[in-house]
Design a protein around this motif. Structure first.
Motif, PDB file in Angstrom:
ATOM      1  N   LEU A 213     -26.267  -0.370  21.990  1.00  0.00           N
ATOM      2  CA  LEU A 213     -26.426   0.824  21.181  1.00  0.00           C
ATOM      3  C   LEU A 213     -25.339   2.018  21.539  1.00  0.00           C
ATOM      4  O   LEU A 213     -25.134   2.283  21.370  1.00  0.00           O
ATOM      5  N   LEU A 214     -25.479   1.792  22.449  1.00  0.00           N
ATOM      6  CA  LEU A 214     -24.152   3.240  23.561  1.00  0.00           C
ATOM      7  C   LEU A 214     -22.831   2.935  22.595  1.00  0.00           C
ATOM      8  O   LEU A 214     -22.182   3.766  22.379  1.00  0.00           O
ATOM      9  N   LEU A 215     -22.650   1.652  23.273  1.00  0.00           N
ATOM     10  CA  LEU A 215     -21.319   1.252  22.816  1.00  0.00           C
ATOM     11  C   LEU A 215     -21.147   1.397  21.087  1.00  0.00           C
ATOM     12  O   LEU A 215     -20.187   2.032  21.472  1.00  0.00           O
ATOM     13  N   ALA A 216     -22.128   1.245  20.160  1.00  0.00           N
ATOM     14  CA  ALA A 216     -21.765   1.575  19.348  1.00  0.00           C
ATOM     15  C   ALA A 216     -21.623   2.543  19.110  1.00  0.00           C
ATOM     16  O   ALA A 216     -20.731   3.379  17.946  1.00  0.00           O
ATOM     17  N   LEU A 217     -22.631   3.547  19.392  1.00  0.00           N
ATOM     18  CA  LEU A 217     -23.070   5.290  18.612  1.00  0.00           C
ATOM     19  C   LEU A 217     -21.661   5.936  20.396  1.00  0.00           C
ATOM     20  O   LEU A 217     -21.086   6.625  18.702  1.00  0.00           O
ATOM     21  N   VAL A 218     -21.584   5.522  20.400  1.00  0.00           N
ATOM     22  CA  VAL A 218     -20.217   7.125  21.813  1.00  0.00           C
ATOM     23  C   VAL A 218     -19.188   6.448  21.757  1.00  0.00           C
ATOM     24  O   VAL A 218     -18.360   6.631  21.063  1.00  0.00           O
ATOM     25  N   SER A 219     -18.974   5.306  22.002  1.00  0.00           N
ATOM     26  CA  SER A 219     -18.158   4.513  21.804  1.00  0.00           C
ATOM     27  C   SER A 219     -17.391   4.173  20.772  1.00  0.00           C
ATOM     28  O   SER A 219     -15.721   4.134  20.444  1.00  0.00           O
ATOM     29  N   THR A 220     -17.749   3.665  20.258  1.00  0.00           N
ATOM     30  CA  THR A 220     -17.680   2.974  18.423  1.00  0.00           C
ATOM     31  C   THR A 220     -17.006   4.622  17.871  1.00  0.00           C
ATOM     32  O   THR A 220     -16.661   4.636  17.204  1.00  0.00           O
ATOM     33  N   ILE A 221     -18.988   4.292  18.063  1.00  0.00           N
ATOM     34  CA  ILE A 221     -19.061   5.611  16.088  1.00  0.00           C
ATOM     35  C   ILE A 221     -17.807   7.273  16.526  1.00  0.00           C
ATOM     36  O   ILE A 221     -17.209   7.397  15.494  1.00  0.00           O
ATOM     37  N   PHE A 222     -18.181   7.510  17.767  1.00  0.00           N
ATOM     38  CA  PHE A 222     -17.585   8.834  17.998  1.00  0.00           C
ATOM     39  C   PHE A 222     -15.924   8.654  18.489  1.00  0.00           C
ATOM     40  O   PHE A 222     -15.575   9.699  18.983  1.00  0.00           O
ATOM     41  N   GLY A 223     -16.090   7.399  19.119  1.00  0.00           N
ATOM     42  CA  GLY A 223     -14.380   7.258  19.577  1.00  0.00           C
ATOM     43  C   GLY A 223     -13.815   6.815  18.256  1.00  0.00           C
ATOM     44  O   GLY A 223     -12.455   6.710  17.845  1.00  0.00           O
ATOM     45  N   GLN A 224     -13.580   5.018  18.017  1.00  0.00           N
ATOM     46  CA  GLN A 224     -12.916   4.304  17.634  1.00  0.00           C
ATOM     47  C   GLN A 224     -12.965   4.664  15.940  1.00  0.00           C
ATOM     48  O   GLN A 224     -12.416   5.034  15.228  1.00  0.00           O
ATOM     49  N   THR A 225     -14.640   5.055  15.020  1.00  0.00           N
ATOM     50  CA  THR A 225     -14.787   5.302  14.086  1.00  0.00           C
ATOM     51  C   THR A 225     -13.540   7.122  14.142  1.00  0.00           C
ATOM     52  O   THR A 225     -12.837   6.993  12.842  1.00  0.00           O
ATOM     53  N   VAL A 226     -13.679   7.522  15.063  1.00  0.00           N
ATOM     54  CA  VAL A 226     -12.785   9.211  14.805  1.00  0.00           C
ATOM     55  C   VAL A 226     -11.277   8.497  13.868  1.00  0.00           C
ATOM     56  O   VAL A 226     -10.449   9.585  13.611  1.00  0.00           O
ATOM     57  N   PHE A 227     -11.101   7.402  15.279  1.00  0.00           N
ATOM     58  CA  PHE A 227      -9.162   7.300  15.061  1.00  0.00           C
ATOM     59  C   PHE A 227      -9.304   6.785  13.716  1.00  0.00           C
ATOM     60  O   PHE A 227      -8.009   6.891  13.004  1.00  0.00           O
ATOM     61  N   ASN A 228      -9.778   6.211  13.568  1.00  0.00           N
ATOM     62  CA  ASN A 228     -10.046   5.363  12.414  1.00  0.00           C
ATOM     63  C   ASN A 228      -9.851   6.877  11.056  1.00  0.00           C
ATOM     64  O   ASN A 228      -8.695   6.871  10.055  1.00  0.00           O
ATOM     65  N   TRP A 229     -10.419   7.756  11.312  1.00  0.00           N
ATOM     66  CA  TRP A 229     -10.441   8.792  11.001  1.00  0.00           C
ATOM     67  C   TRP A 229      -9.191   9.754  10.559  1.00  0.00           C
ATOM     68  O   TRP A 229      -8.846  10.288   9.788  1.00  0.00           O
ATOM     69  N   LEU A 230      -8.338   9.842  11.740  1.00  0.00           N
ATOM     70  CA  LEU A 230      -7.421  10.581  12.141  1.00  0.00           C
ATOM     71  C   LEU A 230      -6.034   9.379  11.464  1.00  0.00           C
ATOM     72  O   LEU A 230      -4.899  10.276  11.339  1.00  0.00           O
ATOM     73  N   LEU A 231      -6.205   8.427  11.075  1.00  0.00           N
ATOM     74  CA  LEU A 231      -5.422   7.877  11.246  1.00  0.00           C
ATOM     75  C   LEU A 231      -4.601   8.231   9.173  1.00  0.00           C
ATOM     76  O   LEU A 231      -3.314   7.805   9.228  1.00  0.00           O
ATOM     77  N   LYS A 232      -5.982   8.629   8.843  1.00  0.00           N
ATOM     78  CA  LYS A 232      -4.738   9.373   7.433  1.00  0.00           C
ATOM     79  C   LYS A 232      -3.812  10.327   7.844  1.00  0.00           C
ATOM     80  O   LYS A 232      -3.329  10.632   7.261  1.00  0.00           O
ATOM     81  N   TRP A 233      -3.625  10.904   8.983  1.00  0.00           N
ATOM     82  CA  TRP A 233      -3.032  12.101   9.119  1.00  0.00           C
ATOM     83  C   TRP A 233      -2.783  12.595  10.961  1.00  0.00           C
ATOM     84  O   TRP A 233      -1.098  12.432  10.864  1.00  0.00           O
ATOM     85  N   LEU A 234      -2.488  11.345  11.599  1.00  0.00           N
ATOM     86  CA  LEU A 234      -1.511  11.184  12.915  1.00  0.00           C
ATOM     87  C   LEU A 234      -1.849   9.442  12.987  1.00  0.00           C
ATOM     88  O   LEU A 234      -1.929   8.184  12.588  1.00  0.00           O
TER      89      LEU A 234
END
Length: 299
Positions: A213-234
């Motif tokens: 669950l921590l891998l999903a919430l911390v590492s993926t939602i707050f990590g990987q997903t934020v990278f996906n969001w940033l791909l629109k600008w970076l």
């Protein structure tokens, strides 16, 4: 603001290797539950948003294809990387898997016509050297460790491909639909792969489920997903450079959680990474600003 968000996401991603090490489960199962739980956590944002639901229902075949392809890349990356952690040290595996700039710069040059200033390239080199300084004492001359290092290196190339797909598709597709397609399809591919192995889907201690669950919430939602969001600008290259900072976060977390001591050598490596990242991001930002100014003058 985007760079601040990038580094916060990098720190969240730094927890990955720690949670994987603590989870008492095969690599495929750990990756499967990470993707499945992440997709389920994002599902309410899809269901509650009319625009997200409409966007998902109007996707073209090409967008669906690219979304599914990103899921394949993500699933492959996590299986290879998590498996590498069973053969080599956390530091060595993390350093090698974060060598994404090597792939990103080549791909960015040919696919997106990105250009880099000499100072930015030097900054990239300094940061990569810093990563190797951290892990040098952990590299082992043995067949088993070498096998783990090779898996991590391949995983670095695969995740770079994932970011390139995202850089292309995120220009026209919103974060939640794109991310759920990638995470859900990734979990399906991992489920199918796990069925081919003699592993259990449920027979794990309660602590391991918390790490899933921590891998999903911390590492993926707050990590990987934020990278996906940033791909629109970076660009993929800038994000990949930022991910080099994952080595620093992993060292710090290993110190506090696993009780591993940060040596002088690791301290020097951390300093080199910070210097290299600062040099690269500062000069690359100036390069983007100059390019934007030229476009504005032409318009």
């Amino acid at each position: 603001m985007t760079y601040t968000t990038l580094f916060l996401a990098v720190f969240a991603l730094s927890t990955s290797a720690i949670f994987v090490k603590l989870a008492d489960a095969p690599a495929t199962i750990t990756a499967f539950y990470r993707m499945l739980f992440a997709a389920l956590l994002l599902l309410p944002f899809l269901v509650a948003s009319k625009s997200n639901r409409k966007e998902l229902s109007t996707l073209t075949k090409k967008q669906w294809g690219l979304g599914l392809l990103s899921g394949v890349f993500l699933a492959t990356h996590y299986v290879l990387w998590f498996e590498s952690l069973h053969y080599t040290s956390v530091a060595s595996s993390t350093v090698i898997v974060t060598l994404q700039p090597l792939f990103a710069m080549v791909g960015g040059y040919f696919l997106f016509k990105e250009r880099y200033r000499l100072g930015a390239l030097i900054g990239c080199l300094v940061a990569i050297i810093g990563s190797f300084v951290i892990a040098w004492q952990d590299f082992q001359i043995s067949g088993e460790a070498l096998y783990g290092d090779i898996l991590a290196f391949i995983a670095a190339g695969v995740i770079t491909a994932y970011f390139f797909v995202g850089q292309h598709i995120r220009k026209k597709l919103s974060l939640v639909p794109y991310t759920i397609i990638g995470y859900a399809s990734s979990s399906i591919f991992l489920w199918i792969f796990a069925l081919t192995q003699d592993v259990s889907f449920v027979d794990y201690p309660s602590e391991t489920w918390w790490y899933f669950l921590l891998l999903a919430l911390v590492s993926t939602i707050f990590g990987q997903t934020v990278f996906n969001w940033l791909l629109k600008w970076l660009s993929t290259t800038v994000i990949s450079m930022g991910i080099l900072g994952e080595t620093i976060g992993t060292c710090l977390l290993a110190y506090f959680i696993l009780g591993e001591v940060i040596s002088l050598q690791q301290g020097i490596g951390i300093a080199l990474i910070l210097i290299g990242l600062a040099l690269f991001l500062l000069l690359q930002r100036q390069n983007v600003k100059i390019a934007d100014d030229k476009r504005n003058q032409l318009n």
